[in-house]
Write a protein that holds these residues in place. Structure first.
Motif, PDB file in Angstrom:
ATOM      1  N   LYS A 184       8.957  -4.099   3.167  1.00  0.00           N
ATOM      2  CA  LYS A 184       9.219  -2.657   3.683  1.00  0.00           C
ATOM      3  C   LYS A 184      10.549  -2.597   4.646  1.00  0.00           C
ATOM      4  O   LYS A 184      10.702  -1.777   5.239  1.00  0.00           O
ATOM      5  CB  LYS A 184       8.226  -2.337   4.612  1.00  0.00           C
ATOM      6  CG  LYS A 184       6.772  -2.352   3.936  1.00  0.00           C
ATOM      7  CD  LYS A 184       5.615  -2.256   4.771  1.00  0.00           C
ATOM      8  CE  LYS A 184       4.280  -2.192   4.133  1.00  0.00           C
ATOM      9  NZ  LYS A 184       3.298  -1.833   4.840  1.00  0.00           N
ATOM     10  N   GLU A 201       7.029   1.454   0.957  1.00  0.00           N
ATOM     11  CA  GLU A 201       7.617   2.466   2.286  1.00  0.00           C
ATOM     12  C   GLU A 201       7.098   1.600   3.614  1.00  0.00           C
ATOM     13  O   GLU A 201       5.994   1.014   3.396  1.00  0.00           O
ATOM     14  CB  GLU A 201       6.535   3.686   2.026  1.00  0.00           C
ATOM     15  CG  GLU A 201       7.231   4.687   3.099  1.00  0.00           C
ATOM     16  CD  GLU A 201       6.549   5.952   2.722  1.00  0.00           C
ATOM     17  OE1 GLU A 201       6.824   7.044   3.790  1.00  0.00           O
ATOM     18  OE2 GLU A 201       5.805   6.330   1.709  1.00  0.00           O
ATOM     19  N   VAL A 207       5.290   1.747   5.894  1.00  0.00           N
ATOM     20  CA  VAL A 207       4.231   2.605   6.570  1.00  0.00           C
ATOM     21  C   VAL A 207       3.153   1.362   6.808  1.00  0.00           C
ATOM     22  O   VAL A 207       3.020   0.368   6.101  1.00  0.00           O
ATOM     23  CB  VAL A 207       3.329   3.597   5.873  1.00  0.00           C
ATOM     24  CG1 VAL A 207       4.435   4.730   5.902  1.00  0.00           C
ATOM     25  CG2 VAL A 207       2.908   3.350   4.604  1.00  0.00           C
ATOM     26  N   HIS A 222      -1.338  -3.239   5.023  1.00  0.00           N
ATOM     27  CA  HIS A 222      -1.242  -2.380   3.874  1.00  0.00           C
ATOM     28  C   HIS A 222      -0.363  -3.045   2.810  1.00  0.00           C
ATOM     29  O   HIS A 222      -0.836  -2.675   1.702  1.00  0.00           O
ATOM     30  CB  HIS A 222      -0.093  -1.130   4.313  1.00  0.00           C
ATOM     31  CG  HIS A 222       0.321  -0.418   3.600  1.00  0.00           C
ATOM     32  ND1 HIS A 222       1.563  -0.449   3.155  1.00  0.00           N
ATOM     33  CD2 HIS A 222      -0.233   0.920   3.055  1.00  0.00           C
ATOM     34  CE1 HIS A 222       1.927   0.385   1.978  1.00  0.00           C
ATOM     35  NE2 HIS A 222       0.657   1.258   2.170  1.00  0.00           N
TER      36      HIS A 222
END
Length: 124
Positions: free
Chosen positions: A70, A83, A85, A90
């Motif tokens: 990321k 991305e 986030v 995640h």
């Protein structure tokens, strides 16, 4: 030192992969197979969540490694870019969802920083 520390990751993978085996020597045998490169990614996969960490410590396991990054320009060349986030969870969940029908027999999830011995606190 990096070889010893990265050996900790291999040892963790070997112990996990041999956990179902009643033979105590199975973990050592699996570790030797991993270090020789005799283990396929279908059998054991190491999933790393990277932002800008140096991955050179994990090059020994390049054949077994999948990196989710990321961090933009700091990403490893072979990284799957995500991305920025969420956190590492995640990245791990993205791997599980994307590969649900073809997950390795054993998967190790880790942040991409070089493993160390002991915990010195989050900000150190």
């Amino acid at each position: 030192m990096a070889r010893v520390i990265s050996g900790l990751v291999a040892a963790a993978v070997a112990v996990a992969a041999a956990a179902a085996e009643p033979d105590g020597g199975a973990a050592a045998a699996q570790l030797a197979r991993i270090l020789r490169g005799d283990v396929s990614k279908e059998e054991v996969e190491i999933v790393l969540a990277q932002y800008d960490e140096d991955l050179s410590w994990s090059d020994t396991y390049g054949k077994l490694r999948t990196v989710y990054c990321k961090g933009g320009s700091a990403c490893a060349p072979d990284a799957v870019r995500l991305e920025n986030v969420g956190r590492e969870g995640h990245s791990y969940l993205s791997h599980i969802v994307s590969n649900y029908d073809q997950l390795a027999k054993w998967t190790v999830f880790s942040q991409a920083g070089q493993p160390t011995i002991g915990y010195k606190g989050q900000n150190q």
